[in-house]
Structures are given as structure tokens and as C-alpha cells.
Design a protein around this motif. Structure first.
Motif, PDB file in Angstrom:
ATOM      1  N   MET A  58      54.913  12.728   4.184  1.00 19.60           N
ATOM      2  CA  MET A  58      55.952  12.430   4.356  1.00 19.60           C
ATOM      3  C   MET A  58      55.775  10.721   4.101  1.00 19.60           C
ATOM      4  SD  MET A  58      59.151  12.448   6.884  1.00 19.60           S
ATOM      5  CE  MET A  58      59.370  14.223   7.052  1.00 19.60           C
ATOM      6  N   ALA A  81      63.941  13.099  -0.210  1.00 21.15           N
ATOM      7  CA  ALA A  81      65.193  13.252   0.880  1.00 21.15           C
ATOM      8  C   ALA A  81      65.559  11.912   1.130  1.00 21.15           C
ATOM      9  CB  ALA A  81      64.381  14.124   1.889  1.00 21.15           C
ATOM     10  N   VAL A  93      67.638   9.837   4.293  1.00 19.17           N
ATOM     11  CA  VAL A  93      67.628   9.609   5.763  1.00 19.17           C
ATOM     12  C   VAL A  93      68.999   9.149   6.088  1.00 19.17           C
ATOM     13  CG1 VAL A  93      66.432   8.529   7.999  1.00 19.17           C
ATOM     14  CG2 VAL A  93      65.303   9.383   5.671  1.00 19.17           C
ATOM     15  N   LEU A 105      67.132  14.138   7.992  1.00 15.31           N
ATOM     16  CA  LEU A 105      66.483  14.080   6.968  1.00 15.31           C
ATOM     17  C   LEU A 105      67.112  15.198   5.864  1.00 15.31           C
ATOM     18  CD1 LEU A 105      63.780  13.311   5.433  1.00 15.31           C
ATOM     19  CD2 LEU A 105      62.757  15.593   6.139  1.00 15.31           C
ATOM     20  N   GLN A 135      65.134  20.054   5.095  1.00 14.70           N
ATOM     21  CA  GLN A 135      66.245  19.271   5.944  1.00 14.70           C
ATOM     22  C   GLN A 135      65.467  19.374   7.325  1.00 14.70           C
ATOM     23  OE1 GLN A 135      70.387  20.444   5.615  1.00 14.70           O
ATOM     24  NE2 GLN A 135      70.248  20.206   3.323  1.00 14.70           N
ATOM     25  N   THR A 153      61.643  21.600  10.577  1.00 23.70           N
ATOM     26  CA  THR A 153      62.384  21.761   9.334  1.00 23.70           C
ATOM     27  C   THR A 153      63.073  22.943   9.045  1.00 23.70           C
ATOM     28  OG1 THR A 153      60.563  22.191   7.906  1.00 23.70           O
ATOM     29  CG2 THR A 153      60.838  19.764   8.523  1.00 23.70           C
TER      30      THR A 153
END
Length: 209
Positions: free
Chosen positions: A93, A129, A131, A136, A142, A166
Motif C-alpha cells: 500500500m 482505492a 481514503v 479504505l 475495503q 480487509t
């Protein structure tokens, strides 16, 4: 009449269910009784069973705090994280230059299908993605602030780390442990590199160990 194996399986499931419930939050015995009853563990004296099983869990190394008229609290777990081959995934990430966006790169360890069997890393999957207020929100992944779990060092894991939970589009839940800063792997194809450039993903240029 139930066989010995059936009884052992029931007892094992009972203990695991208690661990799962206490891992969520501290719970009083009465709350445990109600939840366990709802999950099909209604036979016998639940209060005595809970007391006996928690004692056995403590003997196995689980640090469960409990005093009269106070909730049981799981302070430290010695239960290992056991993952299947399909679950052993890595999620890199990184921040994007566009405010409110993050870059996600997911890979998975797999085995070749022919002899000699070798461990390989699957082709990276790139996605973007948003924020939003700390949560997220992506097409493929997600998460939420409530799914970020900092854990202190312990006898089982001698250093502090963070776990990120997640949820995939199909509802499958995954758990990732923070390991190191995301890096660009030289084996990634040009398509991945172009997407990183397009969104201005901020990654370390060093090769990962």
C-alpha cells in the motif's frame, strides 16, 4: 450415544468459540453463556463449562484476566496465525500524489504445478482505492480504521506490529501484518510500472529482500 471423537470435537469447538468471543472484546460470563447458547452449545451447565475451559486455556498459556463480577478479558494469545496457501498474500500500500488516493498491489505465494515443485510469486494485481475519513474504499479491497490492530511485543512475537483487516468484494476477510515499506520489484512487468507512474504512486525504488 455420542462417540469419544464427537465429544472431543464439541469440546474443542467450545474452547475455540470462547477464544473468538474474547478476542473481539471483554465479556462477562452471562454474556458468554447467551452467545454460546445461540451458537449451539446449550447442553449442560454452561457456567461451569466456561469456568473449566477458561482454566484449561490459561494452562495452555492464554493470558485471560477474570475476577468475580468483572468481564473475562483476553490479554495475550499464544494461538498461532495459521494460513492456507491461498491466504498467504502480500498487500503493498502506497500513497498516490492525488490527494485521497492510495495505490494497492497484491501478490500471492503459490507452487508450480509440475515437478520439481517450486514456490513462485503470482503476477501482481494493481488497483486504486480512496481514503474517506480513515476508511479504505476500493473496487477490490475495503477496510476501516476499526480493522487496524496494533499489537505489542510478546513472548510469541518479540516485536510490535500492526495487523490490517480487509474485505474482498465477495465478502472474504483477509488479515495482513505490517512488514516493511512497499518497494518496486524489478520482476514486475511494464504494465504495473506504467500504472504506478500514471497515479504517481510513491514507493521505495530499492529491491525487496
Amino acid at each position: 450415544m455420542s462417540s469419544k471423537n464427537d465429544v472431543n470435537a464439541h469440546q474443542f469447538g467450545f474452547a475455540l468459540e470462547i477464544l473468538k468471543l474474547l478476542a473481539e472484546k471483554p465479556r462477562k460470563k452471562a454474556e458468554l453463556e447467551n452467545l454460546l447458547c445461540d451458537r449451539g452449545f446449550a447442553s449442560g451447565d454452561l457456567s461451569q463449562k466456561i469456568t473449566r475451559v477458561i482454566g484449561k486455556l490459561r494452562d495452555c498459556g492464554f493470558n485471560i484476566k477474570g475476577v468475580p463480577n468483572r468481564p473475562y478479558e483476553l490479554l495475550e494469545s499464544v494461538f498461532p496465525v495459521i494460513l492456507s496457501a491461498e491466504q498467504r498474500q502480500a498487500l503493498a500500500m502506497a500513497a498516490a500524489k492525488t490527494p485521497g488516493l492510495v495505490c494497492l498491489i497484491r501478490t500471492r505465494k503459490d507452487m508450480t504445478e509440475t515437478v520439481p515443485f517450486q514456490e513462485i510469486t503470482t503476477t501482481p494485481e494493481f488497483s486504486i482505492a480512496q481514503v474517506v475519513e480513515g476508511d479504505l474504499l476500493g473496487t477490490h479491497t475495503q477496510s476501516a480504521k476499526s480493522l487496524l490492530f496494533p499489537t505489542p511485543a510478546s513472548a510469541y512475537l518479540p516485536y510490535a506490529t500492526e495487523f490490517l483487516g480487509t474485505v474482498d468484494p465477495d465478502g472474504k476477510q483477509r488479515l495482513y501484518a505490517a512488514q516493511n515499506l512497499p518497494t518496486i520489484d524489478p520482476t514486475w512487468d511494464n504494465n504495473i510500472r506504467q500504472q504506478l507512474d500514471t497515479y504517481g504512486c510513491i514507493l521505495d525504488q530499492n529491491v525487496p529482500n
